[in-house]
Design a protein around this motif. Sequence first.
Motif, PDB file in Angstrom:
ATOM      1  N   SER A 191       0.827  -1.215   0.000  1.00 36.07           N
ATOM      2  CA  SER A 191       0.000   0.000   0.000  1.00 36.07           C
ATOM      3  C   SER A 191       0.859   1.262   0.000  1.00 36.07           C
ATOM      4  O   SER A 191       0.554   2.250  -0.680  1.00 36.07           O
ATOM      5  CB  SER A 191      -0.935  -0.002   1.207  1.00 36.07           C
ATOM      6  N   THR A 192       1.951   1.236   0.761  1.00 37.67           N
ATOM      7  CA  THR A 192       2.861   2.397   0.788  1.00 37.67           C
ATOM      8  C   THR A 192       3.485   2.624  -0.582  1.00 37.67           C
ATOM      9  O   THR A 192       3.571   3.764  -1.067  1.00 37.67           O
ATOM     10  CB  THR A 192       3.967   2.179   1.836  1.00 37.67           C
ATOM     11  N   ILE A 193       3.935   1.532  -1.224  1.00 37.48           N
ATOM     12  CA  ILE A 193       4.545   1.626  -2.556  1.00 37.48           C
ATOM     13  C   ILE A 193       3.542   2.163  -3.568  1.00 37.48           C
ATOM     14  O   ILE A 193       3.840   3.065  -4.361  1.00 37.48           O
ATOM     15  CB  ILE A 193       5.068   0.249  -3.002  1.00 37.48           C
ATOM     16  N   ALA A 194       2.324   1.612  -3.517  1.00 41.63           N
ATOM     17  CA  ALA A 194       1.291   2.031  -4.482  1.00 41.63           C
ATOM     18  C   ALA A 194       0.963   3.505  -4.313  1.00 41.63           C
ATOM     19  O   ALA A 194       0.882   4.253  -5.299  1.00 41.63           O
ATOM     20  CB  ALA A 194       0.042   1.173  -4.303  1.00 41.63           C
ATOM     21  N   ASP A 195       0.774   3.955  -3.075  1.00 44.24           N
ATOM     22  CA  ASP A 195       0.427   5.366  -2.832  1.00 44.24           C
ATOM     23  C   ASP A 195       1.515   6.307  -3.350  1.00 44.24           C
ATOM     24  O   ASP A 195       1.239   7.297  -4.033  1.00 44.24           O
ATOM     25  CB  ASP A 195       0.219   5.608  -1.334  1.00 44.24           C
ATOM     26  N   ALA A 196       2.776   5.984  -3.034  1.00 38.21           N
ATOM     27  CA  ALA A 196       3.887   6.859  -3.432  1.00 38.21           C
ATOM     28  C   ALA A 196       4.027   6.924  -4.940  1.00 38.21           C
ATOM     29  O   ALA A 196       4.222   8.000  -5.520  1.00 38.21           O
ATOM     30  CB  ALA A 196       5.183   6.367  -2.795  1.00 38.21           C
ATOM     31  N   ASN A 197       3.916   5.777  -5.599  1.00 36.72           N
ATOM     32  CA  ASN A 197       4.129   5.743  -7.051  1.00 36.72           C
ATOM     33  C   ASN A 197       2.945   6.296  -7.828  1.00 36.72           C
ATOM     34  O   ASN A 197       3.135   6.951  -8.862  1.00 36.72           O
ATOM     35  CB  ASN A 197       4.429   4.319  -7.502  1.00 36.72           C
ATOM     36  N   ILE A 198       1.736   6.046  -7.347  1.00 33.79           N
ATOM     37  CA  ILE A 198       0.558   6.540  -8.068  1.00 33.79           C
ATOM     38  C   ILE A 198       0.525   8.066  -8.030  1.00 33.79           C
ATOM     39  O   ILE A 198       0.205   8.715  -9.040  1.00 33.79           O
ATOM     40  CB  ILE A 198      -0.733   5.940  -7.477  1.00 33.79           C
ATOM     41  N   THR A 199       0.856   8.673  -6.898  1.00 34.58           N
ATOM     42  CA  THR A 199       0.873  10.142  -6.838  1.00 34.58           C
ATOM     43  C   THR A 199       1.933  10.725  -7.775  1.00 34.58           C
ATOM     44  O   THR A 199       1.712  11.755  -8.419  1.00 34.58           O
ATOM     45  CB  THR A 199       1.131  10.622  -5.399  1.00 34.58           C
ATOM     46  N   THR A 200       3.088  10.044  -7.859  1.00 34.11           N
ATOM     47  CA  THR A 200       4.126  10.519  -8.781  1.00 34.11           C
ATOM     48  C   THR A 200       3.687  10.347 -10.228  1.00 34.11           C
ATOM     49  O   THR A 200       3.977  11.196 -11.087  1.00 34.11           O
ATOM     50  CB  THR A 200       5.441   9.756  -8.540  1.00 34.11           C
ATOM     51  N   MET A 201       2.975   9.251 -10.532  1.00 33.03           N
ATOM     52  CA  MET A 201       2.462   9.031 -11.889  1.00 33.03           C
ATOM     53  C   MET A 201       1.462  10.111 -12.276  1.00 33.03           C
ATOM     54  O   MET A 201       1.442  10.580 -13.412  1.00 33.03           O
ATOM     55  CB  MET A 201       1.822   7.649 -11.991  1.00 33.03           C
ATOM     56  N   ILE A 202       0.627  10.521 -11.323  1.00 34.83           N
ATOM     57  CA  ILE A 202      -0.343  11.590 -11.596  1.00 34.83           C
ATOM     58  C   ILE A 202       0.392  12.889 -11.923  1.00 34.83           C
ATOM     59  O   ILE A 202       0.040  13.610 -12.865  1.00 34.83           O
ATOM     60  CB  ILE A 202      -1.292  11.775 -10.395  1.00 34.83           C
TER      61      ILE A 202
END
Length: 647
Positions: free
Chosen positions: A583-594
């Motif tokens: 969940s931590t990895i997904a949150d960090a990477n998804i915000t950067t992708m946005i």
Amino acid sequence: MLLGQPRQMPLNTYQGWKYFLIVFVIGLGMLLALPNLFGEDFALQISNKKGTPVAEELVDNITKKLEAEGVKPFKSEVVDGRGLIRFNDQDEQSAAKKIAFQFIKNNEDENLKNEIVVAINLAPATPDWLRDLGLNPMKRGLDLRGGVHFLIEVDTDDLFEKEQEKVISDIKAALFEAGKIYHEGVNALNSKTVIAKFKSEEIRDQAFAAVNNRMTGYKIDDREANDLFNLHFTILPAKEQEIRNYAIDQNINILRNRINALGVAEPVIQREGAERIGVQLPGVQDSTTARTIIGDTRTIEFRLVNDKRRVEDVVASGRTPRDSELLFEGGARPWLILKKAILDGEHITGASTSADETGMPQINVRLDGAGGKKMSKETAKNIGRPMAIVLTDVSPIYKTDESGDYIKDEHGQLTVIDKKIDKEVVSAPVIQSQLGSQFRITGQFTQQEASNLALLLKAGSLKAPISIVEERTIGPSLGKENIRLGLESILIGFVLVLAFMLVRYKFFGFVANIALLLNLVLIVGMMSMIGAVLTLPGMAGIVLTVGMAVDANVLIFERIREELAEGVSPAQAIHNGYDRAFSTIADANITTMIAALILFAIGTGPVAGFAITLFFGILTSMFTAIMVSRAITNSIYGGKPVKKLMI
């Protein structure tokens, strides 16, 4: 285990389909990235301005001429309708261009002279079997390859004058069709508003009912002034933006067609800002040649001649009717031309020359369906009346110093202080019959004049005038230096990250390094697949991705260490480490992708190049760090008793 309850998978094991998916994605990525290993050849490209395929015989004849002059290519072929003659070095390529150019110039076939273009190019050395699969190497931007960059400004002001003329015409037609509703004048109030005047409120209400449904994109207000009852038609911002966007998109399409027809490899033509277009021509080093490739920036219109007023009287009085312009043919003969165009060059699909019944040159013009209908409707009503072909050229006036030299700002751009608009009548033939999608233009042309006009018509008219406001030439040596430095930065960053992971996490660091290698392969494969252009900022994005790619693994491995420190078994620690860090990895990477998507959507040039590699890098790093890394770990530790972890 109770009956009917599904069998539990052993700890740290994947189902077979997940392994298959991972192997398939990695295999596909390697295949897509494979063309990038073969490099490029110095090549001479033979293409046709019309876009028609080049004959193999012509390519063979040029090759024989080169060999006779002592320049020996190692391969010649016709690919996608264009001839490619490949050489071992740049000196041979440059010599070959001069020889091939003279060969075309001295050819007896006039069509060959006018239509064949010889251009130097860097042709991918991709094997035939990969090309047959539709696989190509990643494109390189101007900063990595050298070439010419133009920043072009689109003049959209004239569009709204034409739009107002159209609105006035539509209002008058609607009032006439609704039962001859009489008005006291319909004309432009300002650049964005048209006013229609009526004697009474009742007539104004009738007019509103007649035009309301036809005037989409306009706000209609009723007002009173000077004992008249008026309707104000004001263009809405959405309609205004729609007109601008359409004109710029049309100009981009026409510029792309011209450049593609001339065979420039991997051109980049894209909108930059509200009213500008960026054109990058990789591999082109002569800015004069580049201007020729972009082509004529003039716009073409077919307009009727105003035959209700004698042009001599207008010239003598100096007073031109509001609906007309005084233009000149050849700088001498005056014509009184109506401002409203029958149609513009957007509708022209082809033009050629031939001889008429008397042996004089004539121009054969082809229009698209919409253009043919417009031409047919207007010419049917105006047989016997001259129709002028009007060219408009808008050129910028740059700021200069006392000695007359151009003044550049801190970014090296020229300062535009005004613009010069030149309009001329190329020809004004008489409409002899109703015209359609195909017609001919006759007149007192020489063969050269007819050929030049046909080429101009065939090239396609821009929807709105353009002017070049910035021009930069980047040498190939600078491009090679950029590539060398970029690759060095990627390599140094990559090696340092690999070393850190091995020292810090031992065996699990080795697993992360495998995932990192596969991540780079997948980035290159994805960018090659979609035809993305790699730029210097894009390489910076890859360097950043190298650092970010191991971030997910660091989170996982540190979580495993915490679990082991709390006394959890090694197998359970691996399971918890991957699951709880997700969940931590997904949150960090998804915000950067946005953030990367926003940069790509609103950014241009370097910003877009950085954003696209960052986006793909995050996407592939999540796949390799989470799925690939875990698949390798599961294949070693899954379903087995584990006493100690090397982490």
